[in-house]
Motif scaffolding. Structure first.
Motif: not given
Ligand code: NAP
Length: 245
Positions: A11-12, A34, A151, A155, A184, A186
């Motif tokens: 779902t991310s 989830r 966090y 990481k 990013v 998101t």
């Molecule tokens: N956005 C940024 O600025 C940024 C920067 C650096 C790194 N990242 C990393 O990029 C990755 C993707 O994040 P995103 O930016 O696309 O944000 P996001 O849309 O919030 O994605 C986070 C994902 O993690 C899942 N998740 C969280 N806890 C979980 C659990 N206990 N079991 C299963 N799934 C779980 C969420 O699922 P649900 O939908 O079920 O909550 C969602 O699919 C993450 O690892 C994040 O740390 C993001």
């Protein structure tokens, strides 16, 4: 050879962009997470875009009993099975400071849950001698800072784990790539202040594909973050500890 991607955290927003891109290239998917309704819709979309298979499967990083059905399904597939980890959670640091019990959940979501899954699937990948692992970390893992150090610590742990996994699986021809995004646009960052040098999920997905094609070990996305973090890491600790970003 057919490649099937196991997507953890389907779902991310970044995962969705990656799925759209790889579906058009003919990859199959086990989409894991989830929110099963949301993932079923993404699976239908992936099939429309060209994926030969896209199945929704339950995965919760905090519930290891959800891992076995995914591992069993992966073992039943022919061809290369690859894994991309997009799971992560980033509560406000202030909320964690007020409730230290939250630390276990953050570390499980961003590090130990995915690491447990990858360690469980590693022998299958070694036996097949094929497949790729993409682990999404963060620039936040390169140096602990005031605003998100739990966090960031998760990481950092995940990046070190991936480094070791790369060392192990590379001997069997399995490529492991660490992805370090800067900010990013998101769900994780929505509602927060506009971040400098931020990018989009589509750019991150494109950079992942380029990195995989070149068999890169560690990529920063947007690429400017490699330079930014080299500077941040070089700041002497006596100065860094007084900074407030
Ligand atoms: N956005 C940024 O600025 C940024 C920067 C650096 C790194 N990242 C990393 O990029 C990755 C993707 O994040 P995103 O930016 O696309 O944000 P996001 O849309 O919030 O994605 C986070 C994902 O993690 C899942 N998740 C969280 N806890 C979980 C659990 N206990 N079991 C299963 N799934 C779980 C969420 O699922 P649900 O939908 O079920 O909550 C969602 O699919 C993450 O690892 C994040 O740390 C993001």
């Amino acid at each position: 050879m057919t490649e099937t991607w196991i997507i953890l955290g389907a779902t991310s927003s970044i995962a969705r962009a990656f799925i759209r891109q790889e579906a058009a290239n003919g990859s199959g998917f086990l989409l894991c997470g989830r929110d099963m309704d949301d993932i079923a819709a993404t699976a239908a979309d992936a099939r429309l875009r060209g994926a030969p298979m896209a199945e929704a499967m339950a995965f919760d990083a905090r519930q290891p009993d959800t891992f076995a059905p995914i591992l069993d399904r992966a073992a039943s597939l022919s061809g290369a099975v690859s894994v991309a980890v997009f799971v992560g959670s980033m509560p406000e640091q202030a909320a964690i400071d007020a409730d230290p019990a939250m630390i276990a959940g953050v570390v499980t979501d961003s590090f130990t849950g995915p690491a447990q899954f990858l360690t469980a699937i590693a022998p299958m990948m070694e036996t097949r001698g094929a497949g790729r692992v993409v682990g999404v970390g963060s620039v936040a893992g390169d140096r602990g800072r005031l605003g998100n150090y739990v966090y960031g610590a998760s990481k950092a742990g995940f990046a070190t784990y991936l480094s070791g996994l790369r060392n192990r699986l590379g001997r069997s021809g399995v490529h492991v790539m660490t992805v370090k995004p800067g900010p990013v646009d998101t769900a994780m960052t929505w509602g927060g202040p506009k971040q400098p040098l931020s990018t989009t999920p589509e750019v991150v997905a494109r950079d992942i594909a380029r990195g995989l094609a070149k068999r890169r070990n560690v990529i920063y996305t947007a690429g400017i973050w490699r330079l930014v973090m080299a500077v941040v890491r070089a700041i002497p600790e006596p100065i860094f500890k007084k900074m407030t970003f």
